[in-house]
Structures are given as structure tokens and as C-alpha cells.
Design a protein around this motif. Sequence first.
Motif, mmCIF file in Angstrom:
data_model
loop_
_atom_site.group_PDB
_atom_site.id
_atom_site.type_symbol
_atom_site.label_atom_id
_atom_site.label_comp_id
_atom_site.label_asym_id
_atom_site.label_seq_id
_atom_site.Cartn_x
_atom_site.Cartn_y
_atom_site.Cartn_z
ATOM 1 N N THR A 49 0.825 -1.108 0.025
ATOM 2 C CA THR A 49 -0.078 0.001 -0.121
ATOM 3 C C THR A 49 0.807 1.443 -0.049
ATOM 4 O O THR A 49 0.564 2.248 -0.659
ATOM 5 C CB THR A 49 -1.190 0.085 1.115
ATOM 6 N N GLY A 78 -5.181 -1.528 9.880
ATOM 7 C CA GLY A 78 -5.398 -0.254 9.167
ATOM 8 C C GLY A 78 -6.513 0.388 9.520
ATOM 9 O O GLY A 78 -6.868 1.582 9.131
ATOM 10 N N ASN A 79 -7.325 0.120 10.535
ATOM 11 C CA ASN A 79 -8.468 0.936 11.217
ATOM 12 C C ASN A 79 -7.968 2.208 11.771
ATOM 13 O O ASN A 79 -8.867 3.348 11.566
ATOM 14 C CB ASN A 79 -9.115 0.207 12.403
ATOM 15 N N SER A 82 -7.367 4.826 8.718
ATOM 16 C CA SER A 82 -8.561 5.045 7.920
ATOM 17 C C SER A 82 -9.573 5.873 9.052
ATOM 18 O O SER A 82 -10.288 6.611 8.560
ATOM 19 C CB SER A 82 -9.383 3.426 7.842
ATOM 20 N N VAL A 96 -7.352 8.745 1.939
ATOM 21 C CA VAL A 96 -6.806 7.467 2.384
ATOM 22 C C VAL A 96 -6.527 6.612 1.430
ATOM 23 O O VAL A 96 -7.401 6.610 0.373
ATOM 24 C CB VAL A 96 -7.787 6.934 3.461
ATOM 25 N N GLY A 98 -7.030 3.165 0.949
ATOM 26 C CA GLY A 98 -8.045 2.091 1.524
ATOM 27 C C GLY A 98 -7.499 1.043 0.920
ATOM 28 O O GLY A 98 -7.059 1.035 -0.276
ATOM 29 N N THR A 99 -8.028 -0.427 1.517
ATOM 30 C CA THR A 99 -7.459 -1.390 1.094
ATOM 31 C C THR A 99 -8.670 -2.503 1.217
ATOM 32 O O THR A 99 -9.658 -2.246 1.725
ATOM 33 C CB THR A 99 -6.330 -2.285 1.757
ATOM 34 N N THR A 102 -8.878 -2.682 4.865
ATOM 35 C CA THR A 102 -9.704 -1.385 5.876
ATOM 36 C C THR A 102 -11.049 -1.268 5.301
ATOM 37 O O THR A 102 -12.072 -0.904 6.337
ATOM 38 C CB THR A 102 -8.958 -0.223 5.703
ATOM 39 N N HIS A 103 -11.466 -1.737 4.175
ATOM 40 C CA HIS A 103 -12.978 -1.407 3.595
ATOM 41 C C HIS A 103 -13.692 -2.320 3.330
ATOM 42 O O HIS A 103 -14.812 -2.594 2.532
ATOM 43 C CB HIS A 103 -12.956 -0.296 2.384
ATOM 44 N N PRO A 117 -17.304 1.411 6.855
ATOM 45 C CA PRO A 117 -16.272 1.710 5.487
ATOM 46 C C PRO A 117 -17.250 2.163 4.345
ATOM 47 O O PRO A 117 -16.768 2.433 3.293
ATOM 48 C CB PRO A 117 -16.191 0.066 5.272
ATOM 49 N N PHE A 121 -17.232 7.325 4.112
ATOM 50 C CA PHE A 121 -16.291 7.700 3.080
ATOM 51 C C PHE A 121 -16.990 7.981 1.792
ATOM 52 O O PHE A 121 -18.061 7.568 1.418
ATOM 53 C CB PHE A 121 -15.247 6.629 3.052
#
Length: 329
Positions: A49, A78-79, A82, A96, A98-99, A102-103, A117, A121
Motif C-alpha cells: 500500500t 489499518g483501522n 482509516s 486515504v 484504503g484496502t 480496511t474497507h 467503511p 467515506f
Amino acid sequence: MAQRWIARGKLLGGALLIGFLLAATPALAQTWPNRPLRLVVPFPAAGTTDIIAREVAAELTKSLGQQVVVDNRPGAGGNVGSDIVAKSAPDGYTIVMGTVGTHAINTSLYAKMPYDPVKDFAPVTLVAAVPNVLEVNNALPVKSVKDLIAYAKANPGKLNFASSGNGTSLHLSGELFKTMAGVDMLHIPYKGSAPAITDVISGQAQLIFDNLPSSIAFIRSGQLRAIAVTTLKRSPALPDIPTIDESGVPGFEATSWIGVLAPAGTPREIVNRLHDEIVKALNTPALKKSLQAQGAEPVGDTPEQFAEHIRNEIAKWAKVVKQSGAHVD
């Protein structure tokens, strides 16, 4: 009577505030950006990332005329990073990378999430699809998925698989493999991909399901032995490495992805501008070639397509988490 006038005053004040914000939105979008942007990477430096984020940030810095600063904020799969963006001002200056973790994954994996998530966003674009690769320490006497399964069954509980942290796609790839292959392996979470890879190379852990971009240099140098990729199709970056699906675990698939998101409420004009600039960056020959050489496939879809992708991935990984029994308190 006084209370009635106070209530009317509050309503009038609220209406004026809403009107002011609506009127200010076009002006904000027209002047954006007039200062540096912060691209939060919710993982440590040197991971996939981070690698891709820095390449995208460099291109955006050129096209936007403002510095795009990468800010690594790792923690809790990752929280942490994010959540910082979810709670930031929706002005387009804090975004961000995101991945899938995370999402999509984390919402099923964690007992309590600090953000939603979907609701918190504004998706901008899916930047890249990233295969994971199953790789082992060179001293481990396995050269294929079938060898690994046989070794694991002959040595139950003796294999350790590393990951970049609880709840990451690397962790879940290993859990899915355990379930589908019927093997017993111990998960060891690290604070990022780099230290996890270091310990696999040294033999502290025996194997890892890693994002291809952060491992490909170690594979090409011979420091790690790649035995399979987790996608249903072979990776153009490693065409001689088979898929897990074709190696004796039919139907196995675990693909990572990364994409840019802004806080919910970010003006659509800014989201559109960000989208257009990122897609333009992904189409530059140099960046496209660099990503593909690392094993990542550039995407650049629309905000609506990315939003739908996130919803579909949440549903998909919820099933994987349930089947694997994985959880994080």
C-alpha cells in the motif's frame, strides 16, 4: 414566548448555516487545491500500500501543483489510519489509500469498528488490483502447494505463517488456505509486511501470503521461494508460478486491492477532480509499467463503480471470515 423565539432563532440560524455551506461548496471546489494534501496510508512504510501510494502521490504532486504528502498511520489492521480520514474535514485535503482489509474485511473481522467503511467515506477510484503470493523460506522442503499440504499434514501445528497484521488480506488468505486445504498452521501477525518478510527469510516463520509488489524483489533475488499466487489466473509478473487453484486447492481465490477514498461529504466536484487526476496518473506509461512490473494491475474505475466494488467485497469477505473462524477482539 421567550422559548418560542429561541427555538425560531435556532431554526433560522441552522437554515442560514446550511445555506452558507451550500453556497460555499462550489467556491471551495473551484479553489481546490491551494495547499498540500495528505494521503494517509494506514499501514507501515515499505509495504504494498505504501509503495503504490508513494508512486501515485508523486504523479499527483506534478498534476495538482501541490505537494501530496504520504502519512503512514498504521495500527489495528489499518483501522487507525482509516479512522483518522473518516473523521477529517471533508474538504479534499485529507484522503486515504484504503484496502480490501480496511474497507471490506475488517468490518466482519473486528468486534467493534471505529468507522463505517461505506457511510463514512466518499470513494474516489480503485487504484490497483493486487495478487497475493504464497512464498516459503528456502530451507523448508517444499516446492509446490501439494508439497506444502503434505508437509503440514505430516507436521500438524509446526508451521508458522506470517502476515502484516490481524485482519489483513494476508492473514485471511492464510486462514482461507487452512480451511480449504485442511491443514493446521499458526498465524503470527507482524506490524507490517516488511518485518514479516524479514522473519520468513530468516526462518523465524516458514511461510507468508504476501502482496506481490512488496515481495517480488525477494522472489527474483532468490531470498524467498514463490510456490503459488492466490488469484484464479497467473500473474504476468510471475508467469511461471502457478495458482493455488490449479495446484490442488480448486476454487481458491484471495485478491487484494487498494483505492483512494475521501471523507463522506467531500464535494463531488473535488471527488471528480481527484478521480480524473488519479486516472490520468495511472495511465502514464511510467507509472503503469512500474505497477505492472511489481505485479499490480492499474484499474482507475469511477466513484460509483468503486462504491459497488466495496459493497460486493464486504459481502464476499464476510463469508470467508465466518468460514475461517477468524476474529479480532
